[in-house]
Design a protein around this motif. Structure first.
Motif, PDB file in Angstrom:
ATOM      1  N   VAL A  90      10.379  17.948  -5.225  1.00 37.04           N
ATOM      2  CA  VAL A  90       9.966  17.773  -3.839  1.00 37.04           C
ATOM      3  C   VAL A  90      11.173  17.506  -2.941  1.00 37.04           C
ATOM      4  CG1 VAL A  90       8.685  16.286  -2.257  1.00 37.04           C
ATOM      5  CG2 VAL A  90       7.673  16.948  -4.430  1.00 37.04           C
ATOM      6  N   ASP A  91      11.200  18.186  -1.794  1.00 36.51           N
ATOM      7  CA  ASP A  91      12.188  17.928  -0.753  1.00 36.51           C
ATOM      8  C   ASP A  91      11.558  16.986   0.268  1.00 36.51           C
ATOM      9  OD1 ASP A  91      14.092  17.881   1.227  1.00 36.51           O
ATOM     10  OD2 ASP A  91      13.949  20.027   1.713  1.00 36.51           O
ATOM     11  N   VAL A  92      12.044  15.765   0.323  1.00 34.34           N
ATOM     12  CA  VAL A  92      11.428  14.753   1.175  1.00 34.34           C
ATOM     13  C   VAL A  92      11.982  14.765   2.596  1.00 34.34           C
ATOM     14  CG1 VAL A  92      13.026  12.835   0.744  1.00 34.34           C
ATOM     15  CG2 VAL A  92      10.567  12.371   1.076  1.00 34.34           C
ATOM     16  N   SER A  93      12.939  15.646   2.866  1.00 36.14           N
ATOM     17  CA  SER A  93      13.635  15.599   4.153  1.00 36.14           C
ATOM     18  C   SER A  93      12.705  15.815   5.341  1.00 36.14           C
ATOM     19  CB  SER A  93      14.764  16.635   4.182  1.00 36.14           C
ATOM     20  OG  SER A  93      14.262  17.951   4.042  1.00 36.14           O
ATOM     21  N   GLY A  94      11.630  16.566   5.151  1.00 38.64           N
ATOM     22  CA  GLY A  94      10.723  16.838   6.269  1.00 38.64           C
ATOM     23  C   GLY A  94       9.552  15.888   6.372  1.00 38.64           C
ATOM     24  N   CYS A  95       9.535  14.841   5.548  1.00 33.03           N
ATOM     25  CA  CYS A  95       8.396  13.920   5.509  1.00 33.03           C
ATOM     26  C   CYS A  95       8.682  12.654   6.311  1.00 33.03           C
ATOM     27  CB  CYS A  95       8.069  13.549   4.070  1.00 33.03           C
ATOM     28  SG  CYS A  95       7.623  14.958   3.038  1.00 33.03           S
ATOM     29  N   ASP A  96       7.730  12.261   7.126  1.00 30.67           N
ATOM     30  CA  ASP A  96       7.866  11.033   7.907  1.00 30.67           C
ATOM     31  C   ASP A  96       7.065   9.879   7.329  1.00 30.67           C
ATOM     32  OD1 ASP A  96       9.567  12.079  10.008  1.00 30.67           O
ATOM     33  OD2 ASP A  96       7.840  13.274  10.598  1.00 30.67           O
ATOM     34  N   ILE A  97       6.169  10.181   6.385  1.00 30.19           N
ATOM     35  CA  ILE A  97       5.435   9.159   5.643  1.00 30.19           C
ATOM     36  C   ILE A  97       5.437   9.551   4.176  1.00 30.19           C
ATOM     37  CG2 ILE A  97       3.137   8.237   5.125  1.00 30.19           C
ATOM     38  CD1 ILE A  97       2.504   8.238   8.077  1.00 30.19           C
ATOM     39  N   VAL A  98       5.716   8.584   3.305  1.00 35.27           N
ATOM     40  CA  VAL A  98       5.553   8.756   1.858  1.00 35.27           C
ATOM     41  C   VAL A  98       4.609   7.649   1.392  1.00 35.27           C
ATOM     42  CG1 VAL A  98       6.654   8.794  -0.399  1.00 35.27           C
ATOM     43  CG2 VAL A  98       7.869   9.720   1.590  1.00 35.27           C
ATOM     44  N   GLY A 127      14.646   6.945   7.403  1.00 36.16           N
ATOM     45  CA  GLY A 127      13.760   6.273   8.337  1.00 36.16           C
ATOM     46  C   GLY A 127      12.292   6.577   8.181  1.00 36.16           C
ATOM     47  N   ALA A 128      11.899   7.223   7.084  1.00 36.69           N
ATOM     48  CA  ALA A 128      10.485   7.502   6.858  1.00 36.69           C
ATOM     49  C   ALA A 128       9.731   6.211   6.570  1.00 36.69           C
ATOM     50  CB  ALA A 128      10.309   8.472   5.697  1.00 36.69           C
ATOM     51  N   ALA A 201       2.597  -4.742   7.265  1.00 36.74           N
ATOM     52  CA  ALA A 201       3.682  -3.842   7.626  1.00 36.74           C
ATOM     53  C   ALA A 201       4.931  -4.670   7.896  1.00 36.74           C
ATOM     54  CB  ALA A 201       3.319  -3.018   8.852  1.00 36.74           C
ATOM     55  N   ASP A 202       6.012  -4.295   7.256  1.00 37.66           N
ATOM     56  CA  ASP A 202       7.314  -4.919   7.509  1.00 37.66           C
ATOM     57  C   ASP A 202       8.277  -3.798   7.864  1.00 37.66           C
ATOM     58  OD1 ASP A 202       9.607  -6.397   7.658  1.00 37.66           O
ATOM     59  OD2 ASP A 202       9.458  -7.277   5.660  1.00 37.66           O
ATOM     60  N   GLY A 203       8.355  -3.497   9.146  1.00 36.82           N
ATOM     61  CA  GLY A 203       9.165  -2.359   9.569  1.00 36.82           C
ATOM     62  C   GLY A 203       8.581  -1.071   9.022  1.00 36.82           C
ATOM     63  N   GLN A 204       9.387  -0.331   8.279  1.00 40.99           N
ATOM     64  CA  GLN A 204       8.934   0.961   7.755  1.00 40.99           C
ATOM     65  C   GLN A 204       8.268   0.839   6.388  1.00 40.99           C
ATOM     66  OE1 GLN A 204      13.358   1.937   7.540  1.00 40.99           O
ATOM     67  NE2 GLN A 204      12.561   3.528   6.179  1.00 40.99           N
TER      68      GLN A 204
END
Length: 231
Positions: A90-98, A127-128, A201-204
């Protein structure tokens, strides 16, 4: 369209008991639909790829929810689940949530997965938002920051508690107690009453305690990503 990556366990056996396990349906389905309905593209992955095993207990009547029924009735969603990507590919570069759903299977393969640890570290550095619920935070234990520090160190974090593990009779079956190990890696563990919704939630970083917390984790992930959930 923003993109979320959901990563599931591939582990199907409950320790030495011979009983089946895997991911927990509610913890996949509720966040899946909250994210999807908010306009997010969703990719499903698992440690080994292909069709991940589901915990049979999450298919029981007392665990069933409308979100799970909706998932089962949705052909594209079920097809996506039957053909998950392998985490290492998996390429995670385009993901904003994991997001890491739970289920007891996660306790065996997620913490041991170097590809998962690398993926989470890369996602964190870019920063995801990283979320996990119930036993899903076991996957966070695999992640280290470039400094070598555990990802959870110094962060508020929730997960399946020791008392909940005792209540389901699996304290001596699981390879470790999640609450203890999150603390051992320096996480600032917090919890609510057993079986009640509890998410922080603690930041990201967004985590939840148990199956009842999965929807709130999804809503908090959207907030952390700057994208409010749909009503």
């Amino acid at each position: 369209m923003p993109k979320a990556l959901i990563i599931l366990t591939s582990h199907a056996k409950l320790g030495e008991t011979g009983k089946p396990t895997g991911f927990y349906w509610e913890e996949l389905a509720a966040p899946y639909w909250i994210l999807s309905d908010a306009g997010w593209q969703i990719e499903l992955a698992s440690i080994e790829g292909g069709k991940p095993p589901a915990d049979p207990s999450s298919e029981a009547d007392d665990a069933m929810t409308d979100e799970v029924r909706r998932f089962w009735a949705d052909e594209p969603a079920m097809n996506r689940l039957a053909h998950t990507s392998k985490v290492a590919d998996v390429d995670v570069s385009g993901c904003d949530i994991v997001f890491l759903p739970g289920g007891h299977g996660t306790m065996w393969d997620l913490p041991q997965s170097a590809p998962l640890g690398d993926l989470l570290s890369k996602a964190w550095e870019k920063g995801a938002v990283i979320g996990a619920v119930c036993h899903g935070p076991a996957g966070l234990l695999a992640a280290r920051l470039p400094s070598g520090k555990p990802l959870v160190e110094g962060h508020r974090v929730a997960g399946f508690t020791n008392s909940e593990e005792e209540a389901v009779g699996l304290t001596s079956t699981v390879p470790f107690l999640l609450e203890d190990q999150l603390k051992a890696q320096g996480g600032r563990h917090e919890k609510g009453p057993d079986w009640q919704p509890f998410a922080i939630a603690d930041g990201q970083l967004v985590t939840g305690q148990n199956p009842a917390s999965s929807a709130e984790v999804a809503r908090l992930m959207l907030q952390a990503a700057g994208a409010p959930a749909t009503s």
